[in-house]
Motif scaffolding. Structure first.
Motif, PDB file in Angstrom:
ATOM      1  N   LEU A   1      17.390  29.808 -24.758  1.00  0.00           N
ATOM      2  CA  LEU A   1      18.609  29.584 -23.769  1.00  0.00           C
ATOM      3  C   LEU A   1      18.035  30.340 -22.446  1.00  0.00           C
ATOM      4  CD1 LEU A   1      21.741  30.372 -25.680  1.00  0.00           C
ATOM      5  CD2 LEU A   1      20.753  28.246 -25.069  1.00  0.00           C
ATOM      6  N   ALA A   2      17.180  31.020 -22.365  1.00  0.00           N
ATOM      7  CA  ALA A   2      16.434  31.852 -21.242  1.00  0.00           C
ATOM      8  C   ALA A   2      15.560  30.720 -20.692  1.00  0.00           C
ATOM      9  CB  ALA A   2      15.707  32.761 -21.497  1.00  0.00           C
ATOM     10  N   HIS A   3      14.860  29.964 -21.659  1.00  0.00           N
ATOM     11  CA  HIS A   3      13.820  28.978 -21.099  1.00  0.00           C
ATOM     12  C   HIS A   3      14.390  27.712 -20.777  1.00  0.00           C
ATOM     13  CE1 HIS A   3      10.074  30.722 -22.898  1.00  0.00           C
ATOM     14  NE2 HIS A   3      10.699  31.282 -23.551  1.00  0.00           N
ATOM     15  N   SER A   4      15.689  27.449 -21.281  1.00  0.00           N
ATOM     16  CA  SER A   4      16.372  26.223 -20.789  1.00  0.00           C
ATOM     17  C   SER A   4      17.028  26.506 -19.454  1.00  0.00           C
ATOM     18  CB  SER A   4      17.530  25.878 -21.923  1.00  0.00           C
ATOM     19  OG  SER A   4      18.236  24.939 -21.599  1.00  0.00           O
ATOM     20  N   ALA A   5      17.429  27.604 -19.298  1.00  0.00           N
ATOM     21  CA  ALA A   5      18.043  28.069 -17.899  1.00  0.00           C
ATOM     22  C   ALA A   5      17.109  27.893 -16.942  1.00  0.00           C
ATOM     23  CB  ALA A   5      18.733  29.539 -17.912  1.00  0.00           C
ATOM     24  N   ARG A   6      15.917  28.510 -17.230  1.00  0.00           N
ATOM     25  CA  ARG A   6      14.690  28.487 -16.196  1.00  0.00           C
ATOM     26  C   ARG A   6      14.542  27.107 -15.816  1.00  0.00           C
ATOM     27  NH1 ARG A   6       9.005  28.535 -15.891  1.00  0.00           N
ATOM     28  NH2 ARG A   6       8.390  29.810 -14.074  1.00  0.00           N
ATOM     29  N   ALA A   7      14.323  26.307 -17.084  1.00  0.00           N
ATOM     30  CA  ALA A   7      14.086  24.769 -16.791  1.00  0.00           C
ATOM     31  C   ALA A   7      14.888  24.073 -15.744  1.00  0.00           C
ATOM     32  CB  ALA A   7      14.145  23.911 -18.019  1.00  0.00           C
ATOM     33  N   ASP A   8      16.294  24.691 -15.995  1.00  0.00           N
ATOM     34  CA  ASP A   8      17.317  23.833 -15.302  1.00  0.00           C
ATOM     35  C   ASP A   8      17.314  24.178 -13.694  1.00  0.00           C
ATOM     36  OD1 ASP A   8      19.789  22.093 -15.245  1.00  0.00           O
ATOM     37  OD2 ASP A   8      20.667  24.112 -14.321  1.00  0.00           O
ATOM     38  N   LEU A   9      16.988  25.522 -13.657  1.00  0.00           N
ATOM     39  CA  LEU A   9      16.619  25.741 -12.169  1.00  0.00           C
ATOM     40  C   LEU A   9      15.455  25.306 -11.667  1.00  0.00           C
ATOM     41  CD1 LEU A   9      17.359  29.673 -12.545  1.00  0.00           C
ATOM     42  CD2 LEU A   9      18.857  28.071 -11.776  1.00  0.00           C
ATOM     43  N   LEU A  10      14.426  25.170 -12.426  1.00  0.00           N
ATOM     44  CA  LEU A  10      13.294  24.358 -11.790  1.00  0.00           C
ATOM     45  C   LEU A  10      13.430  22.870 -11.523  1.00  0.00           C
ATOM     46  CD1 LEU A  10      10.522  25.912 -14.121  1.00  0.00           C
ATOM     47  CD2 LEU A  10      10.495  26.204 -11.704  1.00  0.00           C
ATOM     48  N   ARG A  11      14.171  22.322 -12.341  1.00  0.00           N
ATOM     49  CA  ARG A  11      14.821  20.939 -12.111  1.00  0.00           C
ATOM     50  C   ARG A  11      15.591  20.623 -10.907  1.00  0.00           C
ATOM     51  NH1 ARG A  11      19.066  18.208 -12.908  1.00  0.00           N
ATOM     52  NH2 ARG A  11      20.157  20.082 -13.778  1.00  0.00           N
ATOM     53  N   ARG A  12      16.321  21.751 -10.702  1.00  0.00           N
ATOM     54  CA  ARG A  12      17.262  21.707  -9.535  1.00  0.00           C
ATOM     55  C   ARG A  12      16.404  21.790  -8.067  1.00  0.00           C
ATOM     56  NH1 ARG A  12      21.857  25.867 -10.736  1.00  0.00           N
ATOM     57  NH2 ARG A  12      22.365  25.339  -8.488  1.00  0.00           N
ATOM     58  N   LEU A  13      15.363  22.516  -8.248  1.00  0.00           N
ATOM     59  CA  LEU A  13      14.459  22.677  -7.300  1.00  0.00           C
ATOM     60  C   LEU A  13      13.453  21.467  -6.985  1.00  0.00           C
ATOM     61  CD1 LEU A  13      13.526  26.575  -7.648  1.00  0.00           C
ATOM     62  CD2 LEU A  13      14.937  25.428  -5.790  1.00  0.00           C
ATOM     63  N   GLY A  14      13.588  20.687  -8.107  1.00  0.00           N
ATOM     64  CA  GLY A  14      12.655  19.567  -7.977  1.00  0.00           C
ATOM     65  C   GLY A  14      11.133  19.801  -8.391  1.00  0.00           C
ATOM     66  N   ARG A  15      11.300  20.859  -9.216  1.00  0.00           N
ATOM     67  CA  ARG A  15       9.834  21.067  -9.753  1.00  0.00           C
ATOM     68  C   ARG A  15       9.499  20.772 -11.312  1.00  0.00           C
ATOM     69  NH1 ARG A  15       9.813  27.639  -7.855  1.00  0.00           N
ATOM     70  NH2 ARG A  15       7.964  27.518  -9.263  1.00  0.00           N
ATOM     71  N   ARG A  16       9.620  19.376 -11.180  1.00  0.00           N
ATOM     72  CA  ARG A  16       9.601  18.616 -12.613  1.00  0.00           C
ATOM     73  C   ARG A  16       8.769  19.119 -13.630  1.00  0.00           C
ATOM     74  NH1 ARG A  16      12.917  14.044 -11.434  1.00  0.00           N
ATOM     75  NH2 ARG A  16      11.868  12.777 -13.127  1.00  0.00           N
ATOM     76  N   GLU A  17       7.333  19.081 -13.219  1.00  0.00           N
ATOM     77  CA  GLU A  17       6.461  19.350 -14.488  1.00  0.00           C
ATOM     78  C   GLU A  17       6.708  21.001 -14.889  1.00  0.00           C
ATOM     79  OE1 GLU A  17       4.010  17.547 -15.880  1.00  0.00           O
ATOM     80  OE2 GLU A  17       5.030  16.069 -14.803  1.00  0.00           O
ATOM     81  N   GLU A  18       6.953  21.838 -14.208  1.00  0.00           N
ATOM     82  CA  GLU A  18       7.409  23.067 -14.642  1.00  0.00           C
ATOM     83  C   GLU A  18       8.667  23.250 -15.279  1.00  0.00           C
ATOM     84  OE1 GLU A  18       6.388  26.332 -11.451  1.00  0.00           O
ATOM     85  OE2 GLU A  18       6.660  24.690 -10.355  1.00  0.00           O
ATOM     86  N   SER A  19       9.454  22.156 -14.964  1.00  0.00           N
ATOM     87  CA  SER A  19      10.832  22.294 -15.587  1.00  0.00           C
ATOM     88  C   SER A  19      10.582  21.680 -16.971  1.00  0.00           C
ATOM     89  CB  SER A  19      11.766  21.447 -14.850  1.00  0.00           C
ATOM     90  OG  SER A  19      13.036  21.093 -15.515  1.00  0.00           O
ATOM     91  N   ARG A  20       9.819  20.519 -17.231  1.00  0.00           N
ATOM     92  CA  ARG A  20       9.621  19.846 -18.620  1.00  0.00           C
ATOM     93  C   ARG A  20       8.790  20.798 -19.497  1.00  0.00           C
ATOM     94  NH1 ARG A  20       5.098  18.249 -20.438  1.00  0.00           N
ATOM     95  NH2 ARG A  20       3.974  18.323 -18.487  1.00  0.00           N
ATOM     96  N   ALA A  21       7.836  21.856 -18.726  1.00  0.00           N
ATOM     97  CA  ALA A  21       7.260  22.754 -19.673  1.00  0.00           C
ATOM     98  C   ALA A  21       8.296  23.711 -20.139  1.00  0.00           C
ATOM     99  CB  ALA A  21       6.023  23.377 -18.785  1.00  0.00           C
ATOM    100  N   ALA A  22       9.176  24.089 -19.265  1.00  0.00           N
ATOM    101  CA  ALA A  22      10.022  25.010 -19.708  1.00  0.00           C
ATOM    102  C   ALA A  22      11.030  24.660 -20.639  1.00  0.00           C
ATOM    103  CB  ALA A  22      10.935  25.865 -18.387  1.00  0.00           C
ATOM    104  N   TYR A  23      11.499  23.234 -20.583  1.00  0.00           N
ATOM    105  CA  TYR A  23      12.242  22.584 -21.594  1.00  0.00           C
ATOM    106  C   TYR A  23      11.581  22.401 -23.002  1.00  0.00           C
ATOM    107  CZ  TYR A  23      16.111  21.281 -18.455  1.00  0.00           C
ATOM    108  OH  TYR A  23      16.847  21.112 -17.490  1.00  0.00           O
ATOM    109  N   GLU A  24      10.345  22.312 -23.049  1.00  0.00           N
ATOM    110  CA  GLU A  24       9.344  22.140 -24.031  1.00  0.00           C
ATOM    111  C   GLU A  24       9.406  23.600 -24.845  1.00  0.00           C
ATOM    112  OE1 GLU A  24       5.984  20.285 -22.915  1.00  0.00           O
ATOM    113  OE2 GLU A  24       6.728  18.225 -22.946  1.00  0.00           O
ATOM    114  N   SER A  25       9.158  24.377 -23.997  1.00  0.00           N
ATOM    115  CA  SER A  25       9.377  25.872 -24.715  1.00  0.00           C
ATOM    116  C   SER A  25      10.573  26.186 -25.201  1.00  0.00           C
ATOM    117  CB  SER A  25       9.097  27.070 -23.418  1.00  0.00           C
ATOM    118  OG  SER A  25       7.602  26.949 -23.021  1.00  0.00           O
TER     119      SER A  25
END
Length: 87
Positions: free
Chosen positions: A40-64
Motif C-alpha cells: 500500500l505504500a508503493h501504491s500510495a507513492r504511485a498515485d501521488l506520482l500519477r497525480r504529478l504527471g510522472r507516469r513512468e515513475e508511477s508505473r514503476a511504483a504500481y509494479e512494485s
C-alpha cells in the motif's frame, strides 16, 4: 506513531496541500527503509506520482506494489492503474 500512521499522514497532507508535499514524506519513509515491503505504500507513492504527471515513475511504483501483493482485488486494481499510466 508507526510508519503506517506516517504514511496516512502523508496521504492526508497530499489531499490538503498537494501531491508533491505528500510525496516528499512518502519518499522520506522509503529512504529510512520503512514500508519497503508494504504494497500500500508503493501504491500510495504511485498515485501521488500519477497525480504529478510522472507516469513512468508511477508505473514503476504500481509494479512494485503489484509484486508485493497476492490479494486478487488489489492485483486487479493495480493492473488497471498500470494500464492507465502506460497508455
Amino acid at each position: 506513531p508507526s510508519v503506517v500512521v506516517e504514511l496516512n499522514r502523508a496521504v492526508a497532507i497530499a489531499m490538503c496541500d498537494g501531491p508533491e508535499h505528500g510525496l516528499r514524506i512518502v519518499d522520506e519513509l522509503f529512504t529510512r527503509g520503512a514500508l519497503a515491503l508494504y504494497p500500500l505504500a508503493h501504491s500510495a507513492r504511485a498515485d501521488l506520482l500519477r497525480r504529478l504527471g510522472r507516469r513512468e515513475e508511477s508505473r514503476a511504483a504500481y509494479e512494485s506494489a503489484l509484486a508485493l501483493t497476492n490479494e486478487d482485488s488489489q492485483q486487479r486494481y493495480l493492473r488497471r492503474r498500470i494500464a492507465e499510466v502506460s497508455a
